[in-house]
Write a protein that holds these residues in place. Structure first.
Motif, PDB file in Angstrom:
ATOM      1  N   UNK A 148       0.835  -1.198   0.000  1.00 28.05           N
ATOM      2  CA  UNK A 148       0.000   0.000   0.000  1.00 28.05           C
ATOM      3  C   UNK A 148       0.876   1.257   0.000  1.00 28.05           C
ATOM      4  N   UNK A 149       1.974   1.221   0.753  1.00 26.37           N
ATOM      5  CA  UNK A 149       2.886   2.358   0.810  1.00 26.37           C
ATOM      6  C   UNK A 149       3.571   2.574  -0.545  1.00 26.37           C
ATOM      7  N   UNK A 150       3.981   1.480  -1.207  1.00 23.55           N
ATOM      8  CA  UNK A 150       4.585   1.610  -2.536  1.00 23.55           C
ATOM      9  C   UNK A 150       3.605   2.271  -3.495  1.00 23.55           C
ATOM     10  N   UNK A 151       2.368   1.829  -3.447  1.00 21.09           N
ATOM     11  CA  UNK A 151       1.343   2.368  -4.343  1.00 21.09           C
ATOM     12  C   UNK A 151       1.138   3.864  -4.100  1.00 21.09           C
ATOM     13  N   UNK A 152       1.049   4.256  -2.840  1.00 21.95           N
ATOM     14  CA  UNK A 152       0.791   5.665  -2.530  1.00 21.95           C
ATOM     15  C   UNK A 152       2.008   6.534  -2.839  1.00 21.95           C
ATOM     16  N   UNK A 153       3.200   6.052  -2.497  1.00 21.62           N
ATOM     17  CA  UNK A 153       4.411   6.821  -2.794  1.00 21.62           C
ATOM     18  C   UNK A 153       4.597   6.973  -4.297  1.00 21.62           C
ATOM     19  N   UNK A 154       4.294   5.925  -5.044  1.00 18.02           N
ATOM     20  CA  UNK A 154       4.422   5.988  -6.492  1.00 18.02           C
ATOM     21  C   UNK A 154       3.475   7.029  -7.084  1.00 18.02           C
ATOM     22  N   UNK A 155       2.256   7.086  -6.550  1.00 18.40           N
ATOM     23  CA  UNK A 155       1.277   8.038  -7.082  1.00 18.40           C
ATOM     24  C   UNK A 155       1.667   9.475  -6.772  1.00 18.40           C
ATOM     25  N   UNK A 156       2.334   9.697  -5.634  1.00 12.72           N
ATOM     26  CA  UNK A 156       2.724  11.057  -5.244  1.00 12.72           C
ATOM     27  C   UNK A 156       4.049  11.470  -5.893  1.00 12.72           C
ATOM     28  N   UNK A 157       5.033  10.578  -5.861  1.00 11.93           N
ATOM     29  CA  UNK A 157       6.370  10.917  -6.366  1.00 11.93           C
ATOM     30  C   UNK A 157       6.445  10.855  -7.888  1.00 11.93           C
ATOM     31  N   UNK A 158       5.572  10.075  -8.501  1.00 12.92           N
ATOM     32  CA  UNK A 158       5.574   9.972  -9.953  1.00 12.92           C
ATOM     33  C   UNK A 158       6.549   8.937 -10.471  1.00 12.92           C
ATOM     34  N   UNK A 159       6.443   8.654 -11.771  1.00 13.79           N
ATOM     35  CA  UNK A 159       7.239   7.592 -12.379  1.00 13.79           C
ATOM     36  C   UNK A 159       8.716   7.956 -12.505  1.00 13.79           C
ATOM     37  N   UNK A 160       9.041   9.231 -12.427  1.00 11.66           N
ATOM     38  CA  UNK A 160      10.438   9.636 -12.617  1.00 11.66           C
ATOM     39  C   UNK A 160      11.297   9.384 -11.380  1.00 11.66           C
ATOM     40  N   UNK A 161      10.658   9.225 -10.200  1.00 13.44           N
ATOM     41  CA  UNK A 161      11.431   8.987  -8.976  1.00 13.44           C
ATOM     42  C   UNK A 161      11.792   7.507  -8.890  1.00 13.44           C
ATOM     43  N   UNK A 178       5.540  -4.539  -8.679  1.00 17.62           N
ATOM     44  CA  UNK A 178       5.644  -3.763  -9.921  1.00 17.62           C
ATOM     45  C   UNK A 178       4.298  -3.124 -10.255  1.00 17.62           C
ATOM     46  N   UNK A 179       3.218  -3.867 -10.073  1.00 20.47           N
ATOM     47  CA  UNK A 179       1.893  -3.304 -10.327  1.00 20.47           C
ATOM     48  C   UNK A 179       1.590  -2.152  -9.380  1.00 20.47           C
ATOM     49  N   UNK A 180       2.193  -2.173  -8.186  1.00 15.81           N
ATOM     50  CA  UNK A 180       1.999  -1.081  -7.227  1.00 15.81           C
ATOM     51  C   UNK A 180       2.816   0.154  -7.594  1.00 15.81           C
ATOM     52  N   UNK A 181       3.820  -0.017  -8.466  1.00 16.63           N
ATOM     53  CA  UNK A 181       4.591   1.145  -8.918  1.00 16.63           C
ATOM     54  C   UNK A 181       6.081   1.076  -8.696  1.00 16.63           C
ATOM     55  N   UNK A 182       6.612  -0.074  -8.258  1.00 17.55           N
ATOM     56  CA  UNK A 182       8.062  -0.192  -8.035  1.00 17.55           C
ATOM     57  C   UNK A 182       8.813  -0.143  -9.363  1.00 17.55           C
ATOM     58  N   UNK A 183       9.928   0.619  -9.385  1.00 13.58           N
ATOM     59  CA  UNK A 183      10.758   0.716 -10.589  1.00 13.58           C
ATOM     60  C   UNK A 183      11.928  -0.268 -10.535  1.00 13.58           C
ATOM     61  N   UNK A 184      12.242  -0.752  -9.343  1.00 15.14           N
ATOM     62  CA  UNK A 184      13.221  -1.825  -9.191  1.00 15.14           C
ATOM     63  C   UNK A 184      12.788  -2.701  -8.016  1.00 15.14           C
ATOM     64  N   UNK A 185      13.233  -3.952  -8.022  1.00 14.60           N
ATOM     65  CA  UNK A 185      12.804  -4.912  -7.011  1.00 14.60           C
ATOM     66  C   UNK A 185      14.033  -5.653  -6.498  1.00 14.60           C
ATOM     67  N   UNK A 186      14.173  -5.754  -5.184  1.00 13.27           N
ATOM     68  CA  UNK A 186      15.310  -6.468  -4.602  1.00 13.27           C
ATOM     69  C   UNK A 186      14.819  -7.637  -3.757  1.00 13.27           C
ATOM     70  N   UNK A 187      15.687  -8.633  -3.653  1.00 12.97           N
ATOM     71  CA  UNK A 187      15.373  -9.810  -2.845  1.00 12.97           C
ATOM     72  C   UNK A 187      16.604 -10.179  -2.024  1.00 12.97           C
ATOM     73  N   UNK A 188      16.419 -10.734  -0.833  1.00  6.83           N
ATOM     74  CA  UNK A 188      17.574 -11.200  -0.061  1.00  6.83           C
ATOM     75  C   UNK A 188      18.134 -12.500  -0.622  1.00  6.83           C
ATOM     76  N   UNK A 189      17.367 -13.125  -1.534  1.00  6.97           N
ATOM     77  CA  UNK A 189      17.792 -14.378  -2.166  1.00  6.97           C
ATOM     78  C   UNK A 189      17.683 -14.203  -3.688  1.00  6.97           C
ATOM     79  N   UNK A 190      17.737 -15.305  -4.420  1.00  7.13           N
ATOM     80  CA  UNK A 190      17.575 -15.259  -5.867  1.00  7.13           C
ATOM     81  C   UNK A 190      16.487 -16.258  -6.248  1.00  7.13           C
ATOM     82  N   UNK A 191      15.206 -15.845  -6.130  1.00  7.73           N
ATOM     83  CA  UNK A 191      14.110 -16.776  -6.406  1.00  7.73           C
ATOM     84  C   UNK A 191      14.176 -17.309  -7.841  1.00  7.73           C
ATOM     85  N   UNK A 192      13.761 -18.537  -8.076  1.00  8.70           N
ATOM     86  CA  UNK A 192      13.772 -19.092  -9.429  1.00  8.70           C
ATOM     87  C   UNK A 192      13.008 -18.210 -10.415  1.00  8.70           C
ATOM     88  N   UNK A 193      13.656 -17.850 -11.508  1.00  2.60           N
ATOM     89  CA  UNK A 193      13.014 -17.046 -12.541  1.00  2.60           C
ATOM     90  C   UNK A 193      12.893 -15.568 -12.227  1.00  2.60           C
TER      91      UNK A 193
END
Length: 322
Positions: A148-161, A178-193
């Motif tokens: 929910x926070x990603x979605x709201x921050x994305x809507x306020x900060x815009x796609x350029x942030x 990504x659907x919530x608006x993340x421009x990059x995604x990190x993981x502590x592991x390396x999930x398959x695919x």
């Protein structure tokens, strides 16, 4: 030019969505048309305003179209699996990932927000984003209110942030982030695919690694960046040794886990392109599982610490980056 680009993207999204009852032939035609659009707008020789955002946006639309059940039900497996992406789409996806990795390197520090209440995450995220030189934020999505926070921050900060999602553990969480608006995604592991799926979605995927073997595996999978996690276990000396190995000299490396604001310089000197810092930078009050109490009564000790000490330290760190 910027207004024209935005109108074009909006029009293409509208055409791509279409009515639910649209025939398979029409939907397949839409996929073919949008593939050609993605190929053309991704041309390295073509320069225009907001190119990265435009290509990323259209790539995500194309990815959604290719998962249409009507298409996959008729044997169009090449439209639904990440391992059958056309060469021009792969080139566009890798280009987006590399471009985002470059932006992360320029940002130098990523502020990581992990909390129990979305209002605290959003409020602190906006506060940090307004600080000079704070060019990247990351929200952990494994806690309540994260998406929910990603979605709201994305809507306020815009796609350029440069807004990211952290602690993603599988492809389903990746998709949701990504659907919530993340421009990059990190993981502590390396999930398959994971890396390939991020390419399909038009974002940078940063898998977690600790050893040269894990780093090499991520590179073979097409990762443009990796996250050394937990960095406190590897230590700056360990990262320096890894960086000395030929294949690992050029890939973007994010150091994350147990790093304080005062340690940024030593990690950078040891080979970290970007350092991710959590509560030691963004304040411990973000983790409180209740809404913010500012202007509604006495401040909690954690809130007081942010206002009296931690906020100034965060501003000082970001000032030092330029």
């Amino acid at each position: 030019c910027q207004g024209h680009t935005e109108r074009t993207r909006t029009a293409l999204r509208t055409v791509a969505s279409g009515p639910e009852g649209t025939s398979r032939a029409v939907r397949a035609a839409r996929v073919a048309i949008l593939k050609e659009v993605v190929r053309r707008v991704s041309d390295p020789a073509l320069q225009y305003a907001n190119k990265e955002v435009t290509v990323s946006d259209l790539t995500r639309v194309l990815s959604r179209l290719k998962t249409d059940p009507l298409l996959s039900a008729n044997g169009e497996h090449s439209l639904t699996t990440p391992y059958h992406i056309g060469s021009y789409e792969t080139s566009a996806a890798v280009g987006i990932a590399e471009s985002t990795a470059q932006r992360l390197r320029r940002s130098k520090v990523v502020a990581v927000l992990r909390g129990g209440h979305s209002s605290r995450i959003v409020q602190r995220g906006l506060e940090l984003a307004n600080m000079p030189n704070c060019e990247a934020l990351e929200v952990a999505v494994d806690t309540p209110g994260g998406l929910e926070a990603v979605r709201e921050l994305s809507s306020v900060l815009g796609e350029s942030y440069l807004l990211g999602a952290a602690t993603v553990m599988d492809l389903e969480q990746t998709q949701a982030a990504v659907e919530a608006g993340a421009r990059f995604v990190t993981s502590p592991v390396n999930p398959p695919g994971f890396v390939q799926h991020c390419h399909r979605l038009g974002v940078l995927g940063i898998p977690g690694v600790m050893t040269p073997t894990e780093l090499h595996t991520a590179m073979v999978q097409g990762a443009a960046a990796v996250k050394i996690f937990p960095a406190s276990s590897v230590r700056p000396a360990g990262l320096r040794d890894i960086r000395a190995l030929g294949p690992f000299k050029k890939i973007t490396i994010m150091a994350s886990g147990g790093i304080g604001p005062g340690e940024v310089a030593i990690w950078q000197d040891s080979g970290a392109d970007v350092v991710a810092i959590g509560s030691q930078l963004v304040g411990k009050d973000v983790k409180l599982e209740i809404p913010t109490s500012q202007s509604k009564g006495p401040l909690l000790p954690e809130e007081e610490a942010w206002l009296r000490r931690d906020k100034g330290q965060a501003e000082a760190l970001f000032r030092s980056l330029r």
